[in-house]
Design a protein around this motif. Structure first.
Motif, PDB file in Angstrom:
ATOM      1  N   UNK A  65     -59.042  16.068  46.800  1.00 24.31           N
ATOM      2  CA  UNK A  65     -59.784  15.053  46.673  1.00 24.31           C
ATOM      3  C   UNK A  65     -60.968  14.472  45.851  1.00 24.31           C
ATOM      4  N   UNK A  66     -60.991  15.550  44.735  1.00 23.81           N
ATOM      5  CA  UNK A  66     -61.728  15.352  43.552  1.00 23.81           C
ATOM      6  C   UNK A  66     -61.169  14.273  42.866  1.00 23.81           C
ATOM      7  N   UNK A  67     -62.118  13.474  42.229  1.00 21.69           N
ATOM      8  CA  UNK A  67     -61.497  12.401  41.583  1.00 21.69           C
ATOM      9  C   UNK A  67     -61.282  12.522  40.121  1.00 21.69           C
ATOM     10  N   UNK A  68     -60.482  13.602  39.793  1.00 22.46           N
ATOM     11  CA  UNK A  68     -60.200  14.147  38.415  1.00 22.46           C
ATOM     12  C   UNK A  68     -59.425  12.739  37.740  1.00 22.46           C
ATOM     13  N   UNK A  69     -58.609  12.122  38.335  1.00 23.28           N
ATOM     14  CA  UNK A  69     -57.824  10.867  37.626  1.00 23.28           C
ATOM     15  C   UNK A  69     -58.614   9.884  37.127  1.00 23.28           C
ATOM     16  N   UNK A  70     -59.937   9.841  37.308  1.00 24.54           N
ATOM     17  CA  UNK A  70     -60.761   8.814  36.644  1.00 24.54           C
ATOM     18  C   UNK A  70     -61.360   9.390  35.275  1.00 24.54           C
ATOM     19  N   UNK A  71     -61.180  10.733  34.883  1.00 25.93           N
ATOM     20  CA  UNK A  71     -61.549  11.398  33.843  1.00 25.93           C
ATOM     21  C   UNK A  71     -60.134  11.192  32.760  1.00 25.93           C
ATOM     22  N   UNK A  72     -60.362  10.547  31.729  1.00 24.58           N
ATOM     23  CA  UNK A  72     -59.159  10.139  30.784  1.00 24.58           C
ATOM     24  C   UNK A  72     -58.888  11.101  29.808  1.00 24.58           C
ATOM     25  N   UNK A  73     -59.797  11.863  29.335  1.00 25.98           N
ATOM     26  CA  UNK A  73     -59.489  12.816  28.083  1.00 25.98           C
ATOM     27  C   UNK A  73     -59.133  14.135  28.703  1.00 25.98           C
ATOM     28  N   UNK A  74     -58.341  14.708  28.022  1.00 30.53           N
ATOM     29  CA  UNK A  74     -57.899  15.919  28.277  1.00 30.53           C
ATOM     30  C   UNK A  74     -59.135  16.843  28.255  1.00 30.53           C
ATOM     31  N   UNK A  75     -59.793  17.125  27.260  1.00 29.27           N
ATOM     32  CA  UNK A  75     -61.014  18.053  27.263  1.00 29.27           C
ATOM     33  C   UNK A  75     -62.164  17.753  28.433  1.00 29.27           C
ATOM     34  N   UNK A  76     -61.993  16.292  28.813  1.00 28.77           N
ATOM     35  CA  UNK A  76     -63.105  16.146  30.036  1.00 28.77           C
ATOM     36  C   UNK A  76     -62.359  16.750  31.396  1.00 28.77           C
ATOM     37  N   UNK A  77     -61.085  16.589  31.515  1.00 26.85           N
ATOM     38  CA  UNK A  77     -60.485  16.908  32.796  1.00 26.85           C
ATOM     39  C   UNK A  77     -60.680  18.689  32.791  1.00 26.85           C
ATOM     40  N   UNK A  78     -60.510  19.241  31.358  1.00 21.90           N
ATOM     41  CA  UNK A  78     -60.519  20.726  31.608  1.00 21.90           C
ATOM     42  C   UNK A  78     -61.929  21.275  31.911  1.00 21.90           C
ATOM     43  N   UNK A  79     -63.208  20.501  31.320  1.00 27.55           N
ATOM     44  CA  UNK A  79     -64.573  20.750  31.635  1.00 27.55           C
ATOM     45  C   UNK A  79     -64.721  20.537  33.051  1.00 27.55           C
ATOM     46  N   UNK A  80     -64.326  19.372  33.634  1.00 30.25           N
ATOM     47  CA  UNK A  80     -64.514  18.875  34.937  1.00 30.25           C
ATOM     48  C   UNK A  80     -63.888  19.884  36.009  1.00 30.25           C
ATOM     49  N   UNK A  81     -62.736  20.420  35.649  1.00 33.86           N
ATOM     50  CA  UNK A  81     -62.190  21.386  36.530  1.00 33.86           C
ATOM     51  C   UNK A  81     -62.805  22.750  36.303  1.00 33.86           C
ATOM     52  N   UNK A  82     -63.518  23.234  35.128  1.00 32.48           N
ATOM     53  CA  UNK A  82     -64.222  24.271  34.974  1.00 32.48           C
ATOM     54  C   UNK A  82     -65.480  24.279  35.734  1.00 32.48           C
ATOM     55  N   UNK A  83     -66.227  23.009  35.542  1.00 29.67           N
ATOM     56  CA  UNK A  83     -67.570  22.979  36.325  1.00 29.67           C
ATOM     57  C   UNK A  83     -67.422  22.441  37.630  1.00 29.67           C
ATOM     58  N   UNK A  84     -66.347  22.445  38.555  1.00 30.78           N
ATOM     59  CA  UNK A  84     -66.350  21.897  39.730  1.00 30.78           C
ATOM     60  C   UNK A  84     -66.820  22.959  40.632  1.00 30.78           C
ATOM     61  N   UNK A  85     -68.253  22.812  40.897  1.00 30.80           N
ATOM     62  CA  UNK A  85     -68.878  23.506  41.819  1.00 30.80           C
ATOM     63  C   UNK A  85     -68.841  23.000  43.260  1.00 30.80           C
ATOM     64  N   UNK A  86     -69.279  23.577  44.278  1.00 27.18           N
ATOM     65  CA  UNK A  86     -69.332  23.015  45.591  1.00 27.18           C
ATOM     66  C   UNK A  86     -70.236  21.687  45.754  1.00 27.18           C
ATOM     67  N   UNK A  87     -71.316  21.702  44.922  1.00 22.77           N
ATOM     68  CA  UNK A  87     -72.361  20.692  44.676  1.00 22.77           C
ATOM     69  C   UNK A  87     -71.740  19.354  44.012  1.00 22.77           C
ATOM     70  N   UNK A  88     -70.940  19.830  42.648  1.00 27.19           N
ATOM     71  CA  UNK A  88     -70.425  18.889  42.208  1.00 27.19           C
ATOM     72  C   UNK A  88     -69.357  17.972  43.034  1.00 27.19           C
ATOM     73  N   UNK A  89     -68.735  18.827  43.876  1.00 23.96           N
ATOM     74  CA  UNK A  89     -67.767  18.186  44.469  1.00 23.96           C
ATOM     75  C   UNK A  89     -68.430  17.409  45.365  1.00 23.96           C
ATOM     76  N   UNK A  90     -69.437  17.786  46.188  1.00 24.07           N
ATOM     77  CA  UNK A  90     -70.140  16.934  47.471  1.00 24.07           C
ATOM     78  C   UNK A  90     -70.482  15.817  46.678  1.00 24.07           C
ATOM     79  N   UNK A  91     -71.114  15.823  45.533  1.00 22.41           N
ATOM     80  CA  UNK A  91     -71.562  14.640  44.719  1.00 22.41           C
ATOM     81  C   UNK A  91     -70.552  13.745  44.700  1.00 22.41           C
ATOM     82  N   UNK A  92     -69.559  14.030  43.654  1.00 20.11           N
ATOM     83  CA  UNK A  92     -68.666  13.092  43.272  1.00 20.11           C
ATOM     84  C   UNK A  92     -67.523  12.626  44.483  1.00 20.11           C
TER      85      UNK A  92
END
Length: 230
Positions: A88-115
């Protein structure tokens, strides 16, 4: 210099959670120094690992010279829940490959709850990324600060590690405010935990997350098939 609107609003979005990182990060930095590790180890591990509770565990494993296999197994078990966040994390809204990679790396519990909260359903990808980056910066900065002042903190000081429990409590209470008509996530989580405890007591955590993932998937499919009413 013009500051991006997404950067400004993401700072406001992440500030409450980021400030909750501060006492926990300070406690982690103090723990690193008290374990006779160099002060820079706290900031570097916070930057490159960004594992929260696993970093606390890692300090003990490093000082005990645990084998790499044990470290890998510990990391897998502690962070296994992140596998299910992809549902359910909205990774599809992030367009760039680098952005997707960082969003995956920085996916903490708090970031998930917020997003994935109700109010973030219309957030663009850049706003999500900036929010994650802000929270990451809070963690690195507070861990480094804790390590720098760790030598001045007496051993009798206790209770800083309760910040993690308090932070998750606030996030859980916020999730309870979800007013959608489908089954709330906290109810699914509680039912999954109970089912895991009763059916697979020796592997309760893994089973509970599996049940929760299945429940979230069923809820998602049911909501997509539900006819809309005007």
């Amino acid at each position: 210099m013009r500051i991006s609107p997404d950067l400004r609003v993401a700072f406001t979005d992440s500030a409450p959670v980021g400030l909750g990182f501060v006492p926990l990060g300070l406690a982690y930095g103090v723990l690193v120094v008290q374990a006779d590790l160099d002060w820079w180890w706290a900031g570097l591990s916070a930057l490159l690992i960004y594992g929260g509770s696993f970093e606390f565990l890692l300090v003990g494993m490093v000082t005990a010279a645990a084998p790499l296999a044990a470290v890998a197994a510990g990391a897998f078990m502690v962070n296994f829940r992140h596998v299910f966040y992809a549902l359910s994390f909205p990774l599809h809204r992030i367009r760039s490959g680098a952005g997707k990679a960082y969003a995956t790396f920085a996916l903490s519990d708090e970031a998930y709850a917020l997003a994935t909260s109700e109010r973030s359903r219309t957030w663009p990808g850049r706003r999500i990324l900036w929010s994650q980056l802000h929270m990451h910066a809070y963690w690195v900065g507070s861990a480094t600060a804790g390590a720098l002042v760790g030598g001045f903190v007496p051993d009798s000081v206790q209770g800083l590690d309760f910040a993690l429990t308090a932070l998750f409590t606030v996030l859980a209470l916020d999730a309870l405010k979800d007013t959608r008509s489908d089954m709330p996530t906290p109810v699914l989580a509680a039912g999954s935990a109970l089912a895991g405890l009763l059916l697979f007591p020796d592997q309760m955590l893994v089973a509970a997350f599996a049940f929760l993932a299945a429940g979230l998937l069923v809820r998602h499919l049911a909501s997509r098939r539900r006819p809309s009413h005007v």
